[in-house]
Write a protein that holds these residues in place. Structure first.
Motif, short mmCIF file in Angstrom:
data_model
loop_
_atom_site.label_atom_id
_atom_site.label_comp_id
_atom_site.label_asym_id
_atom_site.label_seq_id
_atom_site.Cartn_x
_atom_site.Cartn_y
_atom_site.Cartn_z
N LEU A 144 0.83 -1.20 0.00
CA LEU A 144 0.00 0.00 0.00
C LEU A 144 0.87 1.26 0.00
CD1 LEU A 144 -2.98 1.02 0.21
CD2 LEU A 144 -2.59 1.14 2.68
N SER A 145 1.89 1.27 0.83
CA SER A 145 2.76 2.44 0.92
C SER A 145 3.43 2.74 -0.41
CB SER A 145 3.81 2.20 2.01
OG SER A 145 4.73 3.27 2.08
N ARG A 146 3.92 1.70 -1.07
CA ARG A 146 4.59 1.93 -2.36
C ARG A 146 3.62 2.45 -3.41
NH1 ARG A 146 7.15 -2.88 -0.80
NH2 ARG A 146 5.95 -4.18 -2.24
N LEU A 147 2.44 1.88 -3.45
CA LEU A 147 1.47 2.28 -4.48
C LEU A 147 0.92 3.68 -4.23
CD1 LEU A 147 -0.39 -1.11 -4.97
CD2 LEU A 147 1.09 0.05 -6.61
N LEU A 148 0.80 4.08 -2.97
CA LEU A 148 0.28 5.41 -2.68
C LEU A 148 1.28 6.51 -2.97
CD1 LEU A 148 -1.82 4.88 0.59
CD2 LEU A 148 -2.62 5.08 -1.76
N ARG A 149 2.49 6.14 -3.31
CA ARG A 149 3.46 7.15 -3.73
C ARG A 149 3.28 7.52 -5.20
NH1 ARG A 149 7.57 3.49 -1.33
NH2 ARG A 149 7.65 3.93 0.92
N THR A 150 2.43 6.80 -5.91
CA THR A 150 2.19 7.06 -7.32
C THR A 150 0.81 7.67 -7.52
OG1 THR A 150 1.14 4.91 -7.84
CG2 THR A 150 3.57 5.01 -7.82
N GLY A 151 0.69 8.49 -8.56
CA GLY A 151 -0.59 9.09 -8.84
C GLY A 151 -1.65 8.07 -9.18
N ALA A 152 -1.27 7.08 -9.98
CA ALA A 152 -2.24 6.04 -10.35
C ALA A 152 -2.69 5.25 -9.13
CB ALA A 152 -1.62 5.10 -11.39
N GLY A 153 -1.75 4.96 -8.24
CA GLY A 153 -2.10 4.23 -7.03
C GLY A 153 -3.07 5.01 -6.16
N ALA A 198 -11.26 2.36 17.79
CA ALA A 198 -10.61 3.67 17.74
C ALA A 198 -9.13 3.54 17.40
CB ALA A 198 -10.81 4.39 19.07
N GLU A 199 -8.46 2.54 18.00
CA GLU A 199 -7.04 2.33 17.69
C GLU A 199 -6.86 1.95 16.23
OE1 GLU A 199 -3.28 -0.62 18.83
OE2 GLU A 199 -5.16 -0.76 19.97
N TRP A 200 -7.73 1.07 15.74
CA TRP A 200 -7.66 0.63 14.34
C TRP A 200 -7.86 1.80 13.38
CZ3 TRP A 200 -12.38 0.46 11.40
CH2 TRP A 200 -12.21 -0.05 10.09
N GLN A 201 -8.85 2.65 13.65
CA GLN A 201 -9.09 3.79 12.77
C GLN A 201 -7.89 4.73 12.74
OE1 GLN A 201 -13.98 4.10 13.23
NE2 GLN A 201 -12.74 5.92 13.43
N THR A 202 -7.25 4.92 13.87
CA THR A 202 -6.06 5.76 13.91
C THR A 202 -4.95 5.15 13.07
OG1 THR A 202 -6.62 6.61 16.11
CG2 THR A 202 -4.31 6.76 15.42
N MET A 203 -4.78 3.85 13.14
CA MET A 203 -3.75 3.17 12.34
C MET A 203 -4.03 3.34 10.85
SD MET A 203 -3.40 -0.32 14.64
CE MET A 203 -2.17 -1.12 13.60
N VAL A 204 -5.30 3.22 10.46
CA VAL A 204 -5.66 3.40 9.05
C VAL A 204 -5.45 4.85 8.63
CG1 VAL A 204 -7.54 3.27 7.38
CG2 VAL A 204 -7.28 1.47 9.10
N ASP A 205 -5.89 5.79 9.46
CA ASP A 205 -5.69 7.21 9.16
C ASP A 205 -4.21 7.51 8.93
OD1 ASP A 205 -8.40 7.70 9.39
OD2 ASP A 205 -8.27 8.54 11.41
N ASP A 206 -3.38 7.00 9.81
CA ASP A 206 -1.94 7.27 9.71
C ASP A 206 -1.36 6.69 8.42
OD1 ASP A 206 -2.04 8.55 12.14
OD2 ASP A 206 -1.19 6.87 13.28
N ALA A 207 -1.89 5.54 7.99
CA ALA A 207 -1.35 4.89 6.80
C ALA A 207 -1.61 5.68 5.53
CB ALA A 207 -1.94 3.49 6.66
N VAL A 208 -2.70 6.44 5.49
CA VAL A 208 -3.04 7.19 4.27
C VAL A 208 -2.80 8.69 4.41
CG1 VAL A 208 -4.70 5.45 3.50
CG2 VAL A 208 -5.49 7.35 4.91
#
Length: 257
Positions: A144-153, A198-208
């Motif tokens: 996910l991290s690698r793909l979110l560095r691209t516009g298409a991702g 709440a912890e899970w949502q924070t982890m997801v928020d941080d990832a994106v």
């Protein structure tokens, strides 16, 4: 405490059943990607993760009875407690990746809350599963991290968080009749499901967050939303998924896991 009765509350059975059904459905859906993934390494990774999830389901069903096949395959649809997210086919790889990330992030939180359970057998299953789920999450997070560095991702993946994220919240809903307070008081789990979510949502928020994105989460300040899957109401996708699950058993009822 070694058995279900000594776990302190009757609702522990339903919680474990819901977790097992989640793992069964997600494992079955991931198995579809064998030989059709976007590249060989991903075929192998998803196949391995599928086997792990099915193994977790088997271990959880084993806590509830001796006839694992009957528990996994022999119930009527309304007797399953899987979250609807786990029943989705997700035949587009981007959908599978986002669900994979959402689900395995949730799993690391859920298993951690059970790792020191007063139901000792459940705690042992949770500790073993948690080690595997951390590996699953590294896999999902890295891709996910690698793909979110691209516009298409970003254009393809970020909207899926708004589509699948609200559905994933059901992973932190309990079956009807289960009390989060009672589960925590009995030591079955260490934290209320609201804190886990709440912890899970924070982890997801941080990832994106690095992609400049904020998922739109349901409002959990009011009454809890209806947990359709936890209440036994199956999604439109369950019938086809269940048919896949029981295909071999239908051909040979003597077959065993």
């Amino acid at each position: 405490m070694n058995g279900l009765a000594s776990a302190g509350i009757e609702g522990a059975h339903d919680v474990v059943l819901a977790l097992a059904d989640d793992e069964l459905c997600i494992g079955q859906n991931l198995a579809w990607w064998i030989a059709v993934g976007p590249f060989l390494e991903e075929d192998l990774a998803l196949t391995s993760i599928s086997q792990d999830e099915l193994g977790h389901a088997r271990a959880l069903y084993g806590l509830l009875g001796d006839d694992i096949d009957a528990l996994a395959y022999g119930r009527q649809p309304h007797e399953y407690r899987s979250a609807h997210l786990t029943e989705l086919p997700c035949r587009v790889w981007g959908e599978t990746l986002v669900r994979h990330f959402l689900y395995d992030t949730a799993e690391t939180v859920r298993w951690a809350a059970l790792a020191d359970s007063s139901w000792e057998a459940l705690g042992a299953v949770a500790r073993r599963a948690l080690a595997e789920e951390r590996s699953h999450l590294r896999h999902a997070s890295g891709l996910l991290s690698r793909l979110l560095r691209t516009g298409a991702g970003r254009s393809q993946l970020l909207p899926l968080f708004d589509q699948l994220g609200p559905m994933a919240c059901e992973l932190f809903e309990l079956p009807p009749g289960c009390s989060a307070d009672d589960l925590v008081a009995a030591g079955v789990m260490s934290r209320p499901v609201s804190d886990q979510r709440a912890e899970w949502q924070t982890m997801v928020d941080d990832a994106v967050a690095g992609a400049g994105y904020q998922p739109r989460w349901p409002d959990h300040t009011g009454p809890a939303p209806a947990a359709e899957g936890r209440a036994g109401r199956r999604s439109p996708h369950f019938a086809a998924l269940h048919a896949e699950m029981v295909e071999v058993l239908s051909l040979d009822p003597s077959a065993r896991w």
